[in-house]
Motif scaffolding. Structure first.
Motif, PDB file in Angstrom:
ATOM      1  N   LEU A 121     -32.551   6.426   0.664  1.00  0.00           N
ATOM      2  CA  LEU A 121     -31.629   7.228  -0.139  1.00  0.00           C
ATOM      3  C   LEU A 121     -30.497   6.368  -0.695  1.00  0.00           C
ATOM      4  CD1 LEU A 121     -30.618   9.905  -1.252  1.00  0.00           C
ATOM      5  CD2 LEU A 121     -29.462  10.292   0.932  1.00  0.00           C
ATOM      6  N   LEU A 122     -29.935   5.495   0.145  1.00  0.00           N
ATOM      7  CA  LEU A 122     -28.830   4.644  -0.296  1.00  0.00           C
ATOM      8  C   LEU A 122     -29.295   3.655  -1.367  1.00  0.00           C
ATOM      9  CD1 LEU A 122     -25.896   3.845   0.011  1.00  0.00           C
ATOM     10  CD2 LEU A 122     -26.548   2.322   1.883  1.00  0.00           C
TER      11      LEU A 122
ATOM     12  N   LEU B 250     -20.505   2.668  -1.494  1.00  0.00           N
ATOM     13  CA  LEU B 250     -21.512   3.432  -0.758  1.00  0.00           C
ATOM     14  C   LEU B 250     -21.549   2.940   0.685  1.00  0.00           C
ATOM     15  CD1 LEU B 250     -24.307   3.173  -3.480  1.00  0.00           C
ATOM     16  CD2 LEU B 250     -22.609   4.991  -3.214  1.00  0.00           C
TER      17      LEU B 250
ATOM     18  N   GLN C  88     -27.727   6.727   7.368  1.00  0.00           N
ATOM     19  CA  GLN C  88     -28.219   7.292   6.125  1.00  0.00           C
ATOM     20  C   GLN C  88     -29.733   7.245   6.085  1.00  0.00           C
ATOM     21  OE1 GLN C  88     -26.139   7.469   2.600  1.00  0.00           O
ATOM     22  NE2 GLN C  88     -24.750   5.820   3.113  1.00  0.00           N
TER      23      GLN C  88
ATOM     24  N   SER D  84     -24.443  10.399  -0.416  1.00  0.00           N
ATOM     25  CA  SER D  84     -24.428   9.279   0.530  1.00  0.00           C
ATOM     26  C   SER D  84     -23.058   9.059   1.156  1.00  0.00           C
ATOM     27  CB  SER D  84     -24.877   7.996  -0.185  1.00  0.00           C
ATOM     28  OG  SER D  84     -26.200   8.130  -0.659  1.00  0.00           O
TER      29      SER D  84
ATOM     30  N   THR E 139     -29.725   5.518  -4.594  1.00  0.00           N
ATOM     31  CA  THR E 139     -28.434   5.831  -5.198  1.00  0.00           C
ATOM     32  C   THR E 139     -27.869   4.622  -5.939  1.00  0.00           C
ATOM     33  OG1 THR E 139     -27.950   7.467  -3.490  1.00  0.00           O
ATOM     34  CG2 THR E 139     -26.081   6.611  -4.725  1.00  0.00           C
TER      35      THR E 139
ATOM     36  N   ARG F 142     -24.662  11.796  -6.842  1.00  0.00           N
ATOM     37  CA  ARG F 142     -25.479  10.902  -6.014  1.00  0.00           C
ATOM     38  C   ARG F 142     -24.621  10.200  -4.960  1.00  0.00           C
ATOM     39  NH1 ARG F 142     -30.509   9.914  -7.789  1.00  0.00           N
ATOM     40  NH2 ARG F 142     -31.075  10.710  -9.853  1.00  0.00           N
TER      41      ARG F 142
ATOM     42  N   GLU G   3     -31.164  12.893   6.076  1.00  0.00           N
ATOM     43  CA  GLU G   3     -31.256  13.088   4.634  1.00  0.00           C
ATOM     44  C   GLU G   3     -31.450  14.562   4.285  1.00  0.00           C
ATOM     45  OE1 GLU G   3     -34.419  10.506   3.540  1.00  0.00           O
ATOM     46  OE2 GLU G   3     -33.175   8.707   3.545  1.00  0.00           O
TER      47      GLU G   3
ATOM     48  N   TYR H  35     -22.643   2.310   4.574  1.00  0.00           N
ATOM     49  CA  TYR H  35     -23.944   2.241   5.241  1.00  0.00           C
ATOM     50  C   TYR H  35     -24.110   3.404   6.209  1.00  0.00           C
ATOM     51  CZ  TYR H  35     -23.626  -2.590   3.571  1.00  0.00           C
ATOM     52  OH  TYR H  35     -23.476  -3.712   2.804  1.00  0.00           O
ATOM     53  N   HIS H  36     -23.008   3.868   6.747  1.00  0.00           N
ATOM     54  CA  HIS H  36     -23.055   4.960   7.713  1.00  0.00           C
ATOM     55  C   HIS H  36     -22.280   6.146   7.149  1.00  0.00           C
ATOM     56  CE1 HIS H  36     -24.634   2.179  10.752  1.00  0.00           C
ATOM     57  NE2 HIS H  36     -23.710   1.327  10.322  1.00  0.00           N
ATOM     58  N   LEU H  37     -22.707   7.330   7.490  1.00  0.00           N
ATOM     59  CA  LEU H  37     -21.995   8.530   7.073  1.00  0.00           C
ATOM     60  C   LEU H  37     -20.659   8.627   7.802  1.00  0.00           C
ATOM     61  CD1 LEU H  37     -24.939  11.082   6.960  1.00  0.00           C
ATOM     62  CD2 LEU H  37     -23.825   9.973   5.047  1.00  0.00           C
TER      63      LEU H  37
ATOM     64  N   LYS I  70     -28.135  16.423   4.638  1.00  0.00           N
ATOM     65  CA  LYS I  70     -27.249  16.168   3.497  1.00  0.00           C
ATOM     66  C   LYS I  70     -27.701  16.952   2.272  1.00  0.00           C
ATOM     67  CE  LYS I  70     -27.813  11.767   3.757  1.00  0.00           C
ATOM     68  NZ  LYS I  70     -27.757  10.320   3.432  1.00  0.00           N
TER      69      LYS I  70
END
Length: 394
Positions: free
Chosen positions: A294-295, A384, A394, A364, A298, A360, A236, A386-388, A239
């Protein structure tokens, strides 16, 4: 002192037109006068030649042409076809010249009418003299007034263009300010999220330290939790640092610590909106799962902004639905309304709320699409993951 219009660069096409226009007058009127009277023809050419610069230097052109006309009057030379240069020069200074000098030029033109009448119609009947004076005066004033009207319209167009440019600058500045404010707010929220994660790590570390001798399995579990929490917090922070790169560092308010909402807080949010008078349907599809702080934050903020926009713009009687779809790879958030209340039409320019949604979601690694629906109403769709994209959590 030149006017506002002459301060603007003259296009090459306009320069070519001025050259052709002056050349046509020299060939037609100038050489015609030269054929009739050599001395008078030369004066006529002298009054037509400077017209090449009538738009770039209107005051100098009018002064030069008027000076030649005075020489013509003093020399007793009859009127020539080249005298049309006086009218063209007067028109040019009224359109492109300084306003005060343009009015002086009108006075010079009126004086020229009196001088021409006294010289060239001195032997005529007084009624003919008055007729010629009125006709010439009307011509001079009419040309000057037409030029003034064109100047006014041209200046109005210039002002509109400048206002359009300034409005565009203001929009860009407001958009940048909105992005900066949203980034600062996100930074504060990330601060709370990371601080929460660090608090968990400290508690787990202390617990693991005490349990190390009596319960090695508990100590291992505490260490695993510390590792997971630390990696999530580090992700986080990375990012956030990427988002706020090149932004000024701002002090965080230490007196405002607060738990951040997530998807579990959405029912309470929707109940509050229903209490405000908005009809809202809420449904969750797919298999719900625990989301990173964070997710979840968002998703909560996107739903909150979507419902706020519905309250503001959809009008009374609008119906809204909120859907959370837990897919295999990503969470999809949909906020839609039918706009049955006939509210204000959506603006063609994105507002600060939409800018915040995009910011936002980008943190993410997600996207937001918002806009009017074909059948009426408005729709916000956020995807959005779950994974970058680089495979990190995340």
């Amino acid at each position: 002192m030149t006017g506002l219009l002459t301060a603007r660069p003259l296009p090459a096409r306009s320069k070519a037109f001025d050259l052709l226009f002056a050349g046509a007058l020299v060939v037609s009127a100038g050489f015609l006068g030269l054929a009739q009277a050599r001395w008078g023809g030369l004066l006529g050419l002298a009054m037509l030649g400077p017209l090449i610069w009538r738009r770039t230097h209107p005051e100098l052109v009018f002064f030069a042409v008027s000076s030649v006309a005075v020489l013509q009057w003093l020399g007793g030379v009859d009127l020539q076809p080249g005298n049309v240069g006086l009218i063209v020069a007067l028109y040019a200074i009224s359109v492109y010249g300084d306003v005060r000098l343009s009015r002086i030029a009108l006075g010079v033109g009126g004086l020229g009418v009196l001088m021409a009448t006294s010289r060239y119609w001195s032997n005529s009947d007084w009624r003919q003299q008055v007729t010629m004076m009125v006709a010439l005066g009307a011509l001079v004033f009419g040309v000057w007034a037409f030029g003034e009207r064109r100047r006014t319209r041209a200046l109005y167009v210039v002002q509109l263009e400048e206002r359009a440019v300034q409005a565009e600058r203001d929009r860009d500045r407001e958009s940048k300010l909105a992005v900066s404010a949203e980034r600062t707010r996100i930074a504060r929220e990330i601060h709370d999220v990371v601080a929460h994660g660090l608090s968990i790590m400290i508690v787990q570390a202390d617990g693991g330290l005490y349990a190390a001798d009596q319960s090695p399995e508990a100590a291992k579990k505490a260490l695993a939790t510390i590792g997971d929490t630390g990696r999530a917090s580090l992700t986080e922070m990375r990012k956030m640092l990427g988002l706020l790169k090149q932004e000024e560092q701002r002090e965080l308010d230490p007196n405002q610590p607060r738990p951040q909402p997530g998807v579990s807080s959405l029912p309470e949010l929707i109940d509050n909106v229903r209490d405000a008078g908005l009809s809202v349907d809420y449904q969750v599809t797919g298999a719900p799962r625990d989301l990173p702080a964070l997710l979840g934050l968002t998703a909560y903020r996107i739903v909150q902004e979507g419902l706020t926009n519905t309250l503001k713009h959809a009008g009374p009687g609008a119906h809204t639905s909120v859907t959370l779809d837990f897919g295999r790879e990503m969470l999809t958030v949909v906020v839609t309304d039918d706009g049955r209340g006939g509210g204000v039409a959506p603006s063609t320019e994105p507002g600060h709320g939409l800018v915040g949604m995009h910011q936002r979601a980008s943190v993410s690694g997600g996207t937001v699409n918002a806009g009017p629906k074909a059948g009426g109403g408005y729709e916000v769709i956020a995807k959005l993951p779950y994974h970058l994209p680089n495979g990190g959590q995340q």
